[in-house]
Scaffold this motif. Sequence first.
Motif, PDB file in Angstrom:
ATOM      1  N   TYR A   1      17.805 -42.217 -27.528  1.00 54.60           N
ATOM      2  CA  TYR A   1      17.015 -42.434 -26.314  1.00 54.60           C
ATOM      3  C   TYR A   1      16.023 -41.296 -26.101  1.00 54.60           C
ATOM      4  O   TYR A   1      14.884 -41.520 -25.643  1.00 54.60           O
ATOM      5  CB  TYR A   1      17.947 -42.545 -25.107  1.00 54.60           C
ATOM      6  CG  TYR A   1      17.232 -42.497 -23.777  1.00 54.60           C
ATOM      7  CD1 TYR A   1      16.526 -43.598 -23.305  1.00 54.60           C
ATOM      8  CD2 TYR A   1      17.249 -41.337 -23.002  1.00 54.60           C
ATOM      9  CE1 TYR A   1      15.845 -43.544 -22.092  1.00 54.60           C
ATOM     10  CE2 TYR A   1      16.580 -41.284 -21.790  1.00 54.60           C
ATOM     11  CZ  TYR A   1      15.880 -42.382 -21.340  1.00 54.60           C
ATOM     12  OH  TYR A   1      15.211 -42.322 -20.147  1.00 54.60           O
ATOM     13  N   LEU A   2      16.426 -40.066 -26.448  1.00 56.60           N
ATOM     14  CA  LEU A   2      15.553 -38.906 -26.283  1.00 56.60           C
ATOM     15  C   LEU A   2      14.580 -38.738 -27.450  1.00 56.60           C
ATOM     16  O   LEU A   2      13.828 -37.760 -27.481  1.00 56.60           O
ATOM     17  CB  LEU A   2      16.399 -37.634 -26.132  1.00 56.60           C
ATOM     18  CG  LEU A   2      17.272 -37.556 -24.869  1.00 56.60           C
ATOM     19  CD1 LEU A   2      18.205 -36.356 -24.935  1.00 56.60           C
ATOM     20  CD2 LEU A   2      16.419 -37.507 -23.619  1.00 56.60           C
ATOM     21  N   HIS A   3      14.620 -39.663 -28.402  1.00 53.91           N
ATOM     22  CA  HIS A   3      13.741 -39.633 -29.571  1.00 53.91           C
ATOM     23  C   HIS A   3      13.953 -38.389 -30.428  1.00 53.91           C
ATOM     24  O   HIS A   3      13.027 -37.932 -31.113  1.00 53.91           O
ATOM     25  CB  HIS A   3      12.267 -39.732 -29.156  1.00 53.91           C
ATOM     26  CG  HIS A   3      11.963 -40.941 -28.326  1.00 53.91           C
ATOM     27  ND1 HIS A   3      12.003 -42.226 -28.837  1.00 53.91           N
ATOM     28  CD2 HIS A   3      11.644 -41.073 -27.011  1.00 53.91           C
ATOM     29  CE1 HIS A   3      11.700 -43.089 -27.885  1.00 53.91           C
ATOM     30  NE2 HIS A   3      11.489 -42.433 -26.765  1.00 53.91           N
ATOM     31  N   ALA A   4      15.162 -37.834 -30.376  1.00 57.91           N
ATOM     32  CA  ALA A   4      15.502 -36.718 -31.255  1.00 57.91           C
ATOM     33  C   ALA A   4      15.813 -37.263 -32.649  1.00 57.91           C
ATOM     34  O   ALA A   4      16.098 -38.443 -32.827  1.00 57.91           O
ATOM     35  CB  ALA A   4      16.699 -35.951 -30.703  1.00 57.91           C
ATOM     36  N   ASP A   5      15.762 -36.378 -33.639  1.00 63.56           N
ATOM     37  CA  ASP A   5      16.044 -36.763 -35.020  1.00 63.56           C
ATOM     38  C   ASP A   5      17.469 -36.346 -35.362  1.00 63.56           C
ATOM     39  O   ASP A   5      17.692 -35.307 -35.995  1.00 63.56           O
ATOM     40  CB  ASP A   5      15.030 -36.102 -35.955  1.00 63.56           C
ATOM     41  CG  ASP A   5      15.201 -36.542 -37.403  1.00 63.56           C
ATOM     42  OD1 ASP A   5      15.919 -37.536 -37.639  1.00 63.56           O
ATOM     43  OD2 ASP A   5      14.618 -35.882 -38.288  1.00 63.56           O
ATOM     44  N   ALA A   6      18.434 -37.138 -34.913  1.00 67.61           N
ATOM     45  CA  ALA A   6      19.837 -36.827 -35.174  1.00 67.61           C
ATOM     46  C   ALA A   6      20.157 -37.105 -36.633  1.00 67.61           C
ATOM     47  O   ALA A   6      19.925 -38.212 -37.127  1.00 67.61           O
ATOM     48  CB  ALA A   6      20.738 -37.655 -34.264  1.00 67.61           C
ATOM     49  N   ILE A   7      20.678 -36.106 -37.334  1.00 70.79           N
ATOM     50  CA  ILE A   7      21.000 -36.303 -38.747  1.00 70.79           C
ATOM     51  C   ILE A   7      22.179 -37.263 -38.865  1.00 70.79           C
ATOM     52  O   ILE A   7      22.946 -37.458 -37.928  1.00 70.79           O
ATOM     53  CB  ILE A   7      21.302 -34.965 -39.446  1.00 70.79           C
ATOM     54  CG1 ILE A   7      22.576 -34.332 -38.888  1.00 70.79           C
ATOM     55  CG2 ILE A   7      20.122 -34.011 -39.305  1.00 70.79           C
ATOM     56  CD1 ILE A   7      23.045 -33.148 -39.708  1.00 70.79           C
ATOM     57  N   SER A   8      22.312 -37.869 -40.024  1.00 68.89           N
ATOM     58  CA  SER A   8      23.275 -38.961 -40.177  1.00 68.89           C
ATOM     59  C   SER A   8      24.726 -38.506 -40.166  1.00 68.89           C
ATOM     60  O   SER A   8      25.599 -39.262 -39.735  1.00 68.89           O
ATOM     61  CB  SER A   8      22.987 -39.734 -41.470  1.00 68.89           C
ATOM     62  OG  SER A   8      23.096 -38.887 -42.599  1.00 68.89           O
ATOM     63  N   SER A   9      25.006 -37.298 -40.619  1.00 72.16           N
ATOM     64  CA  SER A   9      26.401 -36.841 -40.738  1.00 72.16           C
ATOM     65  C   SER A   9      26.829 -36.018 -39.536  1.00 72.16           C
ATOM     66  O   SER A   9      26.609 -34.798 -39.480  1.00 72.16           O
ATOM     67  CB  SER A   9      26.586 -36.025 -42.023  1.00 72.16           C
ATOM     68  OG  SER A   9      26.390 -36.820 -43.155  1.00 72.16           O
ATOM     69  N   GLY A  10      27.432 -36.675 -38.561  1.00 71.60           N
ATOM     70  CA  GLY A  10      28.063 -35.940 -37.474  1.00 71.60           C
ATOM     71  C   GLY A  10      29.404 -35.411 -37.938  1.00 71.60           C
ATOM     72  O   GLY A  10      29.930 -35.810 -38.987  1.00 71.60           O
ATOM     73  N   VAL A  11      29.971 -34.506 -37.149  1.00 73.01           N
ATOM     74  CA  VAL A  11      31.268 -33.917 -37.509  1.00 73.01           C
ATOM     75  C   VAL A  11      32.248 -34.141 -36.374  1.00 73.01           C
ATOM     76  O   VAL A  11      32.050 -33.660 -35.260  1.00 73.01           O
ATOM     77  CB  VAL A  11      31.146 -32.408 -37.795  1.00 73.01           C
ATOM     78  CG1 VAL A  11      32.521 -31.839 -38.132  1.00 73.01           C
ATOM     79  CG2 VAL A  11      30.171 -32.150 -38.938  1.00 73.01           C
ATOM     80  N   PHE A  12      33.319 -34.887 -36.657  1.00 75.56           N
ATOM     81  CA  PHE A  12      34.389 -35.074 -35.689  1.00 75.56           C
ATOM     82  C   PHE A  12      35.603 -34.280 -36.150  1.00 75.56           C
ATOM     83  O   PHE A  12      35.962 -34.301 -37.327  1.00 75.56           O
ATOM     84  CB  PHE A  12      34.771 -36.547 -35.564  1.00 75.56           C
ATOM     85  CG  PHE A  12      35.927 -36.776 -34.628  1.00 75.56           C
ATOM     86  CD1 PHE A  12      35.721 -36.897 -33.267  1.00 75.56           C
ATOM     87  CD2 PHE A  12      37.227 -36.840 -35.113  1.00 75.56           C
ATOM     88  CE1 PHE A  12      36.782 -37.073 -32.395  1.00 75.56           C
ATOM     89  CE2 PHE A  12      38.296 -37.021 -34.266  1.00 75.56           C
ATOM     90  CZ  PHE A  12      38.074 -37.140 -32.903  1.00 75.56           C
ATOM     91  N   ALA A  13      36.231 -33.579 -35.216  1.00 78.53           N
ATOM     92  CA  ALA A  13      37.431 -32.804 -35.528  1.00 78.53           C
ATOM     93  C   ALA A  13      38.541 -33.169 -34.557  1.00 78.53           C
ATOM     94  O   ALA A  13      38.365 -33.077 -33.342  1.00 78.53           O
ATOM     95  CB  ALA A  13      37.140 -31.304 -35.457  1.00 78.53           C
ATOM     96  N   ALA A  14      39.665 -33.621 -35.095  1.00 83.24           N
ATOM     97  CA  ALA A  14      40.866 -33.858 -34.291  1.00 83.24           C
ATOM     98  C   ALA A  14      41.713 -32.594 -34.309  1.00 83.24           C
ATOM     99  O   ALA A  14      41.485 -31.672 -35.110  1.00 83.24           O
ATOM    100  CB  ALA A  14      41.643 -35.040 -34.847  1.00 83.24           C
ATOM    101  N   SER A  15      42.697 -32.544 -33.441  1.00 84.19           N
ATOM    102  CA  SER A  15      43.576 -31.365 -33.394  1.00 84.19           C
ATOM    103  C   SER A  15      44.208 -31.088 -34.745  1.00 84.19           C
ATOM    104  O   SER A  15      44.386 -29.931 -35.147  1.00 84.19           O
ATOM    105  CB  SER A  15      44.659 -31.579 -32.339  1.00 84.19           C
ATOM    106  OG  SER A  15      44.099 -31.677 -31.047  1.00 84.19           O
TER     107      SER A  15
END
Length: 214
Positions: A138-152
């Motif tokens: 929505y903010l027209h940012a260029d979010a890279i494809s690989s996000g990082v999720f970390a569980a406990s």
Amino acid sequence: MTDRRIVVVAAGLSNPSSTRMLADRMAAAAVAQLRERDITATVEIFELRDYAHQIVDNMLTGFAPQELEAMIAKVVAADALIVVTPVFSTSYSGLFKSWIDVLDPDSLSGKPVWIGANAGTARHSLAIDYAVRPLFAYLHADAISSGVFAASSDWGANADEVAPLSKRVEKGARELAEAIAAREPVTDLDPFDPASYLGEGKSFGHLLGGLAGE
């Protein structure tokens, strides 16, 4: 070597927090990847809990207090942004969303953004793609494809051995470094920073106060 500026925004509520731990790890990996490309980077980290009251004030009055205003100006002027939010009730935290809500909708246009999220269980691992990523689209940012999720569990002995956190962080850091390297450094004065046209240390709040005789 070319200097770049990375701003990290962590929305953890506790101190210390796993959100900040993940943010630090992502930032260090991004700097290392840039160094391999002969690009030096400075990193500045902001924890949203330090700005919680000011964010609410901004939402109520329409004006950012001076410290929040300065933080947002640095976010806008950065070459890249790393954001990390805890996941509550299957989505980003309320504090994180409130911070997004006080940003100008055009302020992050085209900016490389690397998204991180953490939660107690891996059941929330899709939150980055179905909840957080749309905010930056929505903010027209260029979010890279690989996000990082970390569980406990990613921080303990029972961490994922197939796709360990370190490998996921390295992959995202490589993509962010490539996105930064492909762009010219941000060198222009930030049009969203009142210091560039009101004077150093000034803000709209100060200006309005002066007009009111305060």
